[in-house]
Design an enzyme around this catalytic site. Structure first.
Site, mmCIF file in Angstrom:
data_model
loop_
_atom_site.group_PDB
_atom_site.id
_atom_site.type_symbol
_atom_site.label_atom_id
_atom_site.label_comp_id
_atom_site.label_asym_id
_atom_site.label_seq_id
_atom_site.Cartn_x
_atom_site.Cartn_y
_atom_site.Cartn_z
ATOM 1 C CE LYS A 58 -3.499 2.651 2.343
ATOM 2 N NZ LYS A 58 -4.094 3.036 3.643
ATOM 3 N N GLY A 114 -8.678 8.794 9.218
ATOM 4 C CA GLY A 114 -9.048 8.822 10.622
ATOM 5 C C GLY A 114 -10.093 9.845 11.003
ATOM 6 C CB ALA A 144 -8.733 7.486 4.094
ATOM 7 N N GLY A 145 -11.441 7.598 6.005
ATOM 8 C CA GLY A 145 -12.559 8.464 6.336
ATOM 9 C C GLY A 145 -13.895 7.774 6.526
ATOM 10 C CG ASN A 202 -6.868 0.942 11.248
ATOM 11 O OD1 ASN A 202 -5.681 1.148 11.198
ATOM 12 N ND2 ASN A 202 -7.408 0.398 12.316
ATOM 13 C CB SER A 203 -10.245 5.101 12.343
ATOM 14 O OG SER A 203 -8.894 5.447 12.166
#
Length: 344
Positions: free
Chosen positions: A184, A245, A271-272, A293-294
């Protein structure tokens, strides 16, 4: 003899030493350790053949949670639909059952990470490459001990890279440490927003593709950048929904849809993303997958959220394949207009 070890000056005893001597002098060595001398990665089998000289720069890095093992298909509970027959996601020639990729950072502890990853059904999980802690006081570097690696394909990332040169150096170390050429690619242009640098990302992508990496680049939702990354030979493009995040969901969903419609390699929204509805929307737009992830790690119940996102991916994909009804500017009755019963 004085060298620069992981960016810090270090005095070695004697006037001669090999890379193997240096490594043996350190404690708490992780198994997945990679080394470079003056930015040239040295395979483990050559450590005892590489002598160190005054002023040499030595980098010792390890795999840690954050952002190849061949993954076996993950078993699903009986009630979960899973992918339709013949609808596998294929990246760099590898078929994947799960369209949900998961990050390994930000979890409260490695055991919570393991349980959440198992609940997510993800086959691809990210990891980061960082300097090995030389003091013995850092985080446990053996987070991979918590993962049954036969079930997961590691996707090391270049998180933290600010230049193409940084990213390429990290990529070489990552390949040595993990044994995979999947990567990545992240090159950050603005440290406050973690917005990707299109020029640096393209420069690194072209070089890494030529060196045999399967490059999965993190990028913005700019169509032209996505097209150039595809032309560079990247295995996917990974446009952001919003800042890493942030949990803001989609800032510009129409640009994501435009990328989906134009590029031919898989599109992984990264992301996001915050909620199952965000994930389902990404899939309904035609994205081939998501990386989260987050949203999992920061949830009150990471295992429950991982399960919810897993279902959202499947639901969104099924909805996309079924074909969403077109949007209308006016109402359209569902019942026949003729024969309406009216009071006299």
């Amino acid at each position: 003899m004085r060298i620069l070890l992981n960016g810090e000056s270090r005095e070695l005893e004697g006037t001669t030493a090999t890379l193997a001597d240096l490594v043996r002098s350190l404690d708490r060595l992780p198994e997945r350790l990679a080394a470079a001398v003056n930015e040239e990665v040295v395979p483990r089998e050559r450590w005892d053949q590489v002598g160190l000289a005054e002023g040499d720069r030595v980098d010792l890095v390890r795999v840690m949670a954050g952002g190849s093992q061949q993954a076996e298909p993950t078993e699903r509970a009986p009630h979960e639909a899973g992918p339709a027959e013949g609808d596998a996601l294929v990246i760099a020639g590898v078929p994947l059952r799960s369209r949900l990729m998961a990050g390994t950072g930000k979890f409260s502890d490695p055991r919570a990470m393991r349980r959440a990853l198992e609940a997510s059904g993800a086959e691809v999980v990210t990891c980061s490459i960082r300097y090995m802690d030389l003091t013995g006081s850092g985080d446990d570097p053996l987070f991979l001990d918590q993962l049954e690696l036969s079930r997961f394909r590691l996707l090391p990332n270049t998180a933290g890279a600010r230049t193409a040169r940084d990213a390429i150096h990290m990529a070489h170390l990552a390949r040595e440490a993990t044994g995979t050429s999947w990567l990545k690619l992240e090159v950050i242009g603005d440290p406050e927003t973690l917005w990707p640098d299109p020029e640096g990302t393209l420069e690194a992508a072209r070089i890494l593709v030529s060196e045999g990496f399967a490059v999965l680049p993190y990028t913005s939702y700019d169509l032209v950048t996505a097209l150039r990354l595809e032309e560079a030979g990247c295995a996917t493009v990974m446009p952001m929904a919003s800042m890493i995040g942030s949990g803001q969901g989609f800032i510009d969903w129409s640009s994501i849809r435009r990328i989906v419609e134009r590029v031919k390699v898989p599109v992984i929204v990264d992301a996001g993303l915050r909620s199952p509805s965000d994930v389902a929307m990404a899939m309904e737009l035609g994205a081939d997958g998501v990386l989260v992830n987050s949203a999992i790690a920061r949830a009150s119940d990471p295992v429950g959220m991982a399960s919810a996102l897993r279902l959202a991916v499947d639901a969104g994909r099924l909805a996309y394949r079924a074909g969403l009804m077109p949007r209308r500017e006016t109402a359209e009755p569902s019942s026949p207009a003729r024969g309406v019963v009216r009071a006299s």
